[in-house]
Scaffold this motif. Structure first.
Motif: not given
Lengths: 134, 283
Positions: A8-12, B46, B95-99, B104, B131, B133
């Protein structure tokens, strides 16, 4: 940071969102220190539902970064989630050890697109960006 | 950095790092509506807790996987210290580091009010929803302008952008003067009920013994009081500094409006513990 968190971690960096290389981050196996915490209890029902939400290819990549190439190439499928058989349970137990019990306590991870390096210290990853990248 | 970012750096990020451990000591009781929201999530779902502070909501429901992030390294350190099983990281809420379209659910409790402009507050809510769904929900809490009966006494008609003091004492464990006062007065009471031990004292000597005993107690108490006063004075002098945090106090209906602007729909909303809350759903 649990192994599962890497999924669940991508580049910021926002500009990296247009690239497919910002996820998963690339982990430096030589610098990552792993720890296993056996006190976290196994919950098969929880794990089955978590697996539905996981990107398996990213699990494979990060595991390989950290030196584990023994995972099946495809995400395990469970015929009947409500009655898991012994084989299912064996797979889930292994995944519990990898995804939930294993954590990266020290290490480095890098965006494959922009090359920015993020650090994990005392189990805590820091994803803040320096001002020029924010 | 823009003016808004500089202001947030000085009056939010820096302050939380400075007050982290003291602040964390005061934040341990989960709010009921947040607990209900978390307990309502299904097994193995999640979520993210944006601005999780010391992580008090991260273990409310053991059957969900929650990633907590906070801009303050100090607070995240506190969270990890409280429970090393918490999934925490240092990250910026914008700038959250999540796709995108991943989680959920999301919660952000008493966080969005720290952004200094309306544009940035709406952007923060939009970013949280990005972030989640489609159909996923986010629970957002912000401090209310309408809290006339609270300790701070904010109310309608006041400026909504306020600087809220946090008094930071040099020694956190002694930071609460009223509690040290009450413990010293309790001590005083204990002295009042104490009696001299007269075993082995001849009846004819007892009056003199009691007088001497009383005098000694008196002197001892005077010494203790002087020490206590010194200690308190020292604590007051010793860099008892006041830090200020920026807050935008939300008035009724405003948080709903910001969530709508951010592209969410309103599922539920209300007021709890001097805060407005909204459950907003991603369209």
């Amino acid at each position: 940071m649990k192994f599962l968190t890497t999924n669940f971690l991508k580049c910021s960096v926002q500009a990296c969102d247009t690239s497919n290389d910002n996820f998963p981050l690339s982990y430096d196996g030589s610098k990552c220190q792993l720890e296993q915490d056996e006190s976290i209890e196994f919950n098969p029902e929880f794990l089955v539902n978590i697996l539905d939400r996981v990107e398996w290819s990213a699990i494979l990549q990060v595991a390989a970064d950290l030196g584990n190439t023994s995972l099946p190439p495809n995400k395990p499928i469970f015929e009947d989630k409500n009655s898991l058989n012994e084989d299912d349970m064996a797979i889930l137990r292994d995944l519990h050890i990898l995804l939930i019990q294993t954590s990266i306590v020290e290490g480095e991870m890098k965006c494959k697109n922009c090359g920015h390096t993020y650090y994990i210290k005392n189990s805590i990853p820091n994803l803040l960006l320096p001002p020029h990248l924010a | 950095m823009s003016d808004a970012q500089l202001k947030e750096q000085e009056y939010v990020h820096d302050v939380y790092n400075e007050i982290a451990s003291h602040f964390s000591e005061t934040r341990y009781k989960p709010w009921p509506i947040v607990t209900d929201f978390l307990m309502g999530q299904t097994m193995g779902s999640i979520g993210i807790d944006v601005g999780c502070g010391n992580g008090k909501y991260l273990a409310v429901n053991p059957n969900v996987f929650v990633i907590g992030s906070d801009r303050s390294e100090g607070l995240i350190g506190c969270a990890h210290g409280i429970n090393s099983h918490y999934n925490v990281m240092v990250a910026d809420g914008l700038h959250l580091p999540h796709k995108d379209n991943t989680f959920d659910f999301a919660i952000s409790i008493a966080v969005v009010h720290h952004w200094t402009t309306r544009e940035r507050r709406i952007a923060a809510i939009r970013h949280i929803l990005s972030k989640v769904k489609k159909g996923g929900r986010a629970l957002i809490y912000c401090w209310a302008l309408e809290q006339k009966d609270s300790r701070r006494g904010y109310h309608i008609g006041m400026d909504q952008d306020v600087m809220v003091p946090w008094v930071l004492h040099a020694t956190p464990s002694n930071s609460n003067n009223s509690s040290s006062n009450s413990s010293s007065s309790a001590k005083g009471k204990k002295h009042d009920h104490e009696k001299p031990d007269l075993t082995g004292i001849e009846p004819k000597d007892r009056a003199a013994f009691v007088t001497k005993w009383k005098q000694e107690r008196e002197e001892q108490r005077a010494r203790e009081k002087a020490e206590q006063d010194d200690l308190e004075k020292k604590n007051d002098d010793k860099e008892s500094t006041t830090k200020y945090r920026f807050y935008h106090l939300y008035k009724e209906g405003e948080l709903e409006e910001d969530c709508l602007q951010a592209g969410g729909s309103i599922v539920n909303h209300g007021y709890e513990k001097d805060n407005w809350y909204v459950i907003t759903e991603k369209q």
